[in-house]
Design a protein around this motif. Structure first.
Motif, mmCIF file in Angstrom:
data_model
loop_
_atom_site.group_PDB
_atom_site.id
_atom_site.type_symbol
_atom_site.label_atom_id
_atom_site.label_comp_id
_atom_site.label_asym_id
_atom_site.label_seq_id
_atom_site.Cartn_x
_atom_site.Cartn_y
_atom_site.Cartn_z
ATOM 1 N N TYR A 10 52.784 37.844 34.336
ATOM 2 C CA TYR A 10 51.966 38.444 33.286
ATOM 3 C C TYR A 10 50.490 38.565 33.668
ATOM 4 N N GLU A 11 49.973 37.610 34.434
ATOM 5 C CA GLU A 11 48.529 37.503 34.649
ATOM 6 C C GLU A 11 47.866 38.856 34.939
ATOM 7 N N GLN A 12 46.751 39.079 34.264
ATOM 8 C CA GLN A 12 46.021 40.332 34.413
ATOM 9 C C GLN A 12 44.907 40.143 35.443
ATOM 10 N N LEU A 13 45.135 40.669 36.637
ATOM 11 C CA LEU A 13 44.212 40.462 37.750
ATOM 12 C C LEU A 13 43.222 41.622 37.813
ATOM 13 N N ILE A 14 42.204 41.544 36.991
ATOM 14 C CA ILE A 14 41.247 42.637 36.849
ATOM 15 C C ILE A 14 40.312 42.677 38.057
ATOM 16 N N PRO A 15 40.134 43.853 38.695
ATOM 17 C CA PRO A 15 39.166 43.967 39.796
ATOM 18 C C PRO A 15 37.738 43.829 39.262
ATOM 19 N N LEU B 257 49.920 48.914 25.980
ATOM 20 C CA LEU B 257 48.642 49.398 26.495
ATOM 21 C C LEU B 257 47.750 48.248 26.962
ATOM 22 N N THR B 258 46.920 48.559 27.944
ATOM 23 C CA THR B 258 45.910 47.605 28.409
ATOM 24 C C THR B 258 44.751 47.558 27.424
ATOM 25 N N ALA B 259 43.847 46.639 27.675
ATOM 26 C CA ALA B 259 42.568 46.666 26.987
ATOM 27 C C ALA B 259 41.857 47.971 27.337
ATOM 28 N N PRO B 260 41.066 48.513 26.424
ATOM 29 C CA PRO B 260 40.387 49.787 26.690
ATOM 30 C C PRO B 260 39.130 49.614 27.521
ATOM 31 N N VAL B 261 38.698 50.696 28.144
ATOM 32 C CA VAL B 261 37.408 50.742 28.821
ATOM 33 C C VAL B 261 36.802 52.114 28.546
ATOM 34 N N ALA C 238 46.380 45.295 33.911
ATOM 35 C CA ALA C 238 44.979 44.869 33.899
ATOM 36 C C ALA C 238 44.090 45.973 33.332
ATOM 37 N N GLN C 239 43.086 45.586 32.610
ATOM 38 C CA GLN C 239 42.104 46.521 32.071
ATOM 39 C C GLN C 239 41.463 47.324 33.208
ATOM 40 N N PRO C 240 41.430 48.665 33.123
ATOM 41 C CA PRO C 240 40.712 49.446 34.133
ATOM 42 C C PRO C 240 39.231 49.067 34.156
ATOM 43 N N VAL C 241 38.578 49.371 35.254
ATOM 44 C CA VAL C 241 37.163 49.025 35.423
ATOM 45 C C VAL C 241 36.374 50.301 35.699
ATOM 46 N N ALA C 242 35.341 50.554 34.914
ATOM 47 C CA ALA C 242 34.491 51.722 35.093
ATOM 48 C C ALA C 242 33.173 51.306 35.733
ATOM 49 N N MET D 277 32.916 56.263 38.700
ATOM 50 C CA MET D 277 34.183 55.851 39.295
ATOM 51 C C MET D 277 34.981 55.015 38.304
ATOM 52 N N LEU D 278 36.307 55.162 38.384
ATOM 53 C CA LEU D 278 37.221 54.373 37.577
ATOM 54 C C LEU D 278 38.201 53.683 38.522
ATOM 55 N N PHE D 279 38.309 52.360 38.425
ATOM 56 C CA PHE D 279 39.189 51.590 39.304
ATOM 57 C C PHE D 279 40.367 51.052 38.497
ATOM 58 N N VAL D 280 41.575 51.258 39.043
ATOM 59 C CA VAL D 280 42.796 50.877 38.346
ATOM 60 C C VAL D 280 43.697 50.114 39.303
#
Length: 385
Positions: free
Chosen positions: A62-67, A319-323, A361-365, A369-372
């Motif tokens: 499950y762990e959400q490994l957010i960049p 759905l993931t957390a929003p960004v 994992a929540q995407p990173v903006a 750039m958007l990182f997924v």
């Protein structure tokens, strides 16, 4: 036994696909994810700039490994401690380390350090430039959220609701604050946030607290949600989302509870609205964006809590957390799709397939750039076409 129930509950909650009599009086309630509908006119399209593979991804966990992006580098890890650094613009590899640890909450970076927490309760600090180990410290329990730092202190929240402050240079424990846990909680942990010489965090009993950074002295405590119901399941009000600070307001949301706006300095409740979520929130255009437990995406006015819109067409799609990205709200789903919603009215403005596995994992903006990162460990850097 408690650990078993935490894992069981987590699987039910995050799948978004099925639920059993734990949450219903019926024998079984089947929750089918809504099928995707065609977007007639896409207002925005994404294009891939580069992509890289990172170990085994979450390896079925499950762990959400957010960049995380720091400077001109993006840092990412898989579940087994394979940590990589890439140039954020072109994906050029900078360094790679194999720590052979079970990572629980992704990575954080800044002030020359890359920080991560493990399921074995270790906090590890690496050098941002080459990935060499700077120090390692053990805390009270497993860590499911990334540590944070201001360059002088490192703050880490463990699953037992203990908040620990470490010296950023040595890893030495400086102070610790404990909070009494309920008998049953979700398997998750609210990451602390550092702001104006204080640290803010949410807890599994539904409380939000602020402490003085220097010595851990309590500044205030505020109730976000009050447990209700006759069973331990019904009374779960965990705050697993990261506090969101905008100006002098702290926003938090709890599971089976409320989303609230608190005064940064006193903890006084400015407004409260009933809602259930265990994911991080996003903000933009004066609004607060939330993915709730049924995968509805909502927009609330930051000043009043009034609802601006709610997008229901992605129901039960995990759905993931929003960004926020440009003028859009971006969420990922269990089939590897990214959905772009208009910040103005919540309408579906675009869609992008980011691989065949789930995006957890929540995407990173970061600027344009958007990182997924998907569950198989594929990291993609995207831009608007």
């Amino acid at each position: 036994m408690e650990r078993f129930f935490r894992v069981l509950l987590l699987g039910v909650l995050v799948s978004g696909i099925s639920a059993c009599s734990l949450f219903s009086s019926d024998d079984e309630v089947v929750r089918t994810p809504k099928a995707l509908t065609t977007i007639k006119e896409e207002a925005v399209q994404l294009t891939e700039v580069w992509s890289r593979s990172i170990g085994k991804g979450v390896d079925g966990r499950y762990e959400q490994l957010i960049p995380v992006v720091s400077g001109e580098a993006v840092y990412v890890t898989d579940a087994d401690g394979v940590i990589s650094a890439f140039n954020s613009k072109d994906g050029k590899p900078l360094w790679n380390r194999k720590l052979e640890v079970r990572v629980g909450g992704g990575v954080n970076a800044g002030y020359g350090q890359v920080l991560l927490g493990t399921l074995n309760g270790e906090v590890i600090a690496l050098d941002e430039k080459d990935g060499s180990e700077l120090w390692k410290t053990r805390v009270s329990s497993e860590i499911l959220s990334a540590p944070v730092t201001d360059g002088s202190f490192v703050l880490v929240k463990s699953i037992d609701d203990k908040l620990t402050a470490l010296d950023a240079k040595t890893g030495k424990t400086l102070w610790q604050q404990d909070t009494l846990q309920p008998a049953l909680t979700l398997r998750g942990s609210s990451a602390p946030v550092i702001e104006r010489e204080a640290v803010f965090s949410g807890y599994s009993n539904g409380d939000a607290k602020a402490f003085r950074m220097e010595n851990g002295m309590p500044l205030w405590s505020s109730r976000v949600a009050i447990p209700k119901g006759s069973t331990e399941l019904e009374r779960m009000v965990d705050i697993d989302s990261t506090p969101l600070i905008v100006g002098d307001t702290v926003f938090l949301v709890s599971y089976q509870g409320n989303v609230v706006a608190l005064d940064l300095y006193s903890g006084r409740v400015r407004w409260s609205k009933e809602m259930s979520s265990y994911k991080a929130m996003a903000e933009g255009f004066g609004s607060l964006y939330i993915t709730d437990q049924d995968s509805f995406v909502s927009s609330l006015d930051q000043r009043t809590g009034a609802s601006s819109w709610r997008q229901e067409s992605l129901e039960y799609r995990a759905l993931t957390a929003p960004v926020t990205f440009s003028s859009y709200v971006v969420v990922g789903d269990y089939q590897g799709y990214l959905h772009l919603l208009s910040q103005v009215d919540g309408s579906l403005a675009g869609r992008f397939k980011a691989g065949s596995s789930a995006i957890k994992a929540q995407p990173v903006a970061d600027n344009d750039m958007l990182f997924v990162l998907n569950a198989d460990g594929k990291l993609m850097a995207l831009k608007k076409r």
